[in-house]
Design an enzyme around this catalytic site. Sequence first.
Site, PDB file in Angstrom:
ATOM      1  CE  LYS A  83      -3.040   0.531  -5.301  1.00 46.26           C
ATOM      2  NZ  LYS A  83      -1.986   1.537  -5.603  1.00 46.26           N
ATOM      3  CG  ASP A  92      -4.789   6.502  -3.931  1.00 45.15           C
ATOM      4  OD1 ASP A  92      -5.165   6.885  -2.803  1.00 45.15           O
ATOM      5  OD2 ASP A  92      -3.597   6.346  -4.253  1.00 45.15           O
ATOM      6  CE  LYS A 132      -2.902   9.208  -5.360  1.00 48.86           C
ATOM      7  NZ  LYS A 132      -1.464   8.902  -5.454  1.00 48.86           N
ATOM      8  CG  ASP A 158      -4.196   3.298  -7.411  1.00 43.32           C
ATOM      9  OD1 ASP A 158      -3.209   2.825  -7.994  1.00 43.32           O
ATOM     10  OD2 ASP A 158      -4.166   3.674  -6.226  1.00 43.32           O
ATOM     11  CG  ASP A 169      -0.857   8.837  -2.128  1.00 43.81           C
ATOM     12  OD1 ASP A 169      -1.795   8.119  -2.555  1.00 43.81           O
ATOM     13  OD2 ASP A 169      -0.138   9.520  -2.886  1.00 43.81           O
ATOM     14  CD  GLU A 190      -3.328   3.701  -2.009  1.00 43.23           C
ATOM     15  OE1 GLU A 190      -3.473   3.201  -3.135  1.00 43.23           O
ATOM     16  OE2 GLU A 190      -2.540   4.651  -1.792  1.00 43.23           O
ATOM     17  NE  ARG A 219       3.565   1.092  -0.119  1.00 42.33           N
ATOM     18  CZ  ARG A 219       4.558   1.889  -0.486  1.00 42.33           C
ATOM     19  NH1 ARG A 219       5.634   1.996   0.266  1.00 42.33           N
ATOM     20  NH2 ARG A 219       4.479   2.585  -1.599  1.00 42.33           N
TER      21      ARG A 219
END
Length: 498
Positions: free
Chosen positions: A264, A269, A276, A287, A346, A348, A350
Amino acid sequence: MSLKLVISFAKSHTATGGLAILLTASGAEKPAGATEADPAGVFARAAKAGKFTGKALSTLDIVAPHGSALDRLVALGMGKPDSLAAHDWLKAGGSATAALKGAENVAVYLDASGIDVTPKAAADFALGMLMRAYKFDTYKTKKKADDEEEKTAKTVKVTIVTEQAAAAKKAFAEAEAIAEGVVLARNLVNEPANVLGPLEFAAKAKELEKLGVGVEILTEKEMSKLGMGALLGVAQGSVRPPRLVVMQWKGGKSKDKPIAFVGKGVVFDTGGISIKPAGGMEDMKGDMGGAAAVAGLMHVLAARKAKVNAIGILGLVENMPDGNAQRPGDIVTSMSGQTIEVINTDAEGRLVLCDALWYCNDRFEPAFMINLATLTGAITVALGNQQAGLFSNDDDLSEKLLAAGKVTNERLWRMPLGKEYDKMIDSKFADMKNTGGRLAGSITAAQFLKRFVKDTPWAHLDIAGTAMGSPNDEVNQSWGSGYGVRLLDELVRANYES
């Protein structure tokens, strides 16, 4: 700036000036190298006065030792010699680097009484030295005058003295490759997001071609043709275009199925429309820790000429709350054809991984797939920063990963999967939704990914608590830890090289 350690190995060495580090077992009367470095026997008196017993990772620092041509002697305790594992040698090497304090020429004597110094142990010690030497201060224009590390020479010559010198030198060639892969992963995680976007990350991966890695970079146009609606949905709120990086290392036999690693790579993010909280959001530059680990691993495999066929795939996007960003309630179609209701923008990672996993499986038909992702805060609630979460549909692959974690001390804890968790991500409007709510958050995320791997052996490593902001230790003082590089290299080395 990281210290540059120039490490060599020798069977014997006469140290004059500078620093000598002498290993000693718990309770030993003399440390390694005492004859050469401490002819007057200063150690015994200093150890008694300082109550130094050789406890693991303890040090005794002797300045201007009487009767010695050296400026400093440092005795480094190894504890009980009958229980030394690979990571003990790694930590000892890190402790040795911490003891340098301005030295430019260093001799390290390993062959202490009662300690079995194998070539691998010597190489692990040297690897620990290299890993501890890392420091990320690229953007600091002023250095602290009282910082001991800043007083240290930029280049330090280190001679590791052991009877196993010739074989240790060969083993160290692979250890250096591991160090380079860890440093690459740490650098990627530590870089600010305004410097490292998807394009810049892809360019870093492209540099692996110098080592013989084949690198393809898919643009948003190519991903659109492939039907990667889940990944592209995450990226559509950013002005920075996404990229899918496909890396191939062909070190095994042509008939051998490749093994595959998917990372990933959300370079920043914000959470998107489901934004967030402001506090701590700066940490979301990390991230992409999963993608960083995969890039670092591919560097290691190529640099040490691993006899394996390996695939590395990076899903690189930025998640931003632009007017064009996807909304909660949107439904996207993944490359698999399965539809996903986006409950929370959020969740995201996956969405990025599901398309990357499907692409990997569909194109390469690998023997197994392992994905790494800083996927959920829930895993840190469960495991803290000490272990990463392991989810898998295959017991054999899980056991091999757990064993590799014990060797490298990049530990894993296996978490459950099950049909009952599937119900939590069923959607009224699509085939599934991208989050099942607060309860079992890391498990439902893994259950989501499982829908995109078919029957291929697969493992998902949730490294949210270990890739960044993990506790400092003897071999890592960096915010970005490089977690996963050594773990996966050990997995490959122990099980999959022909």
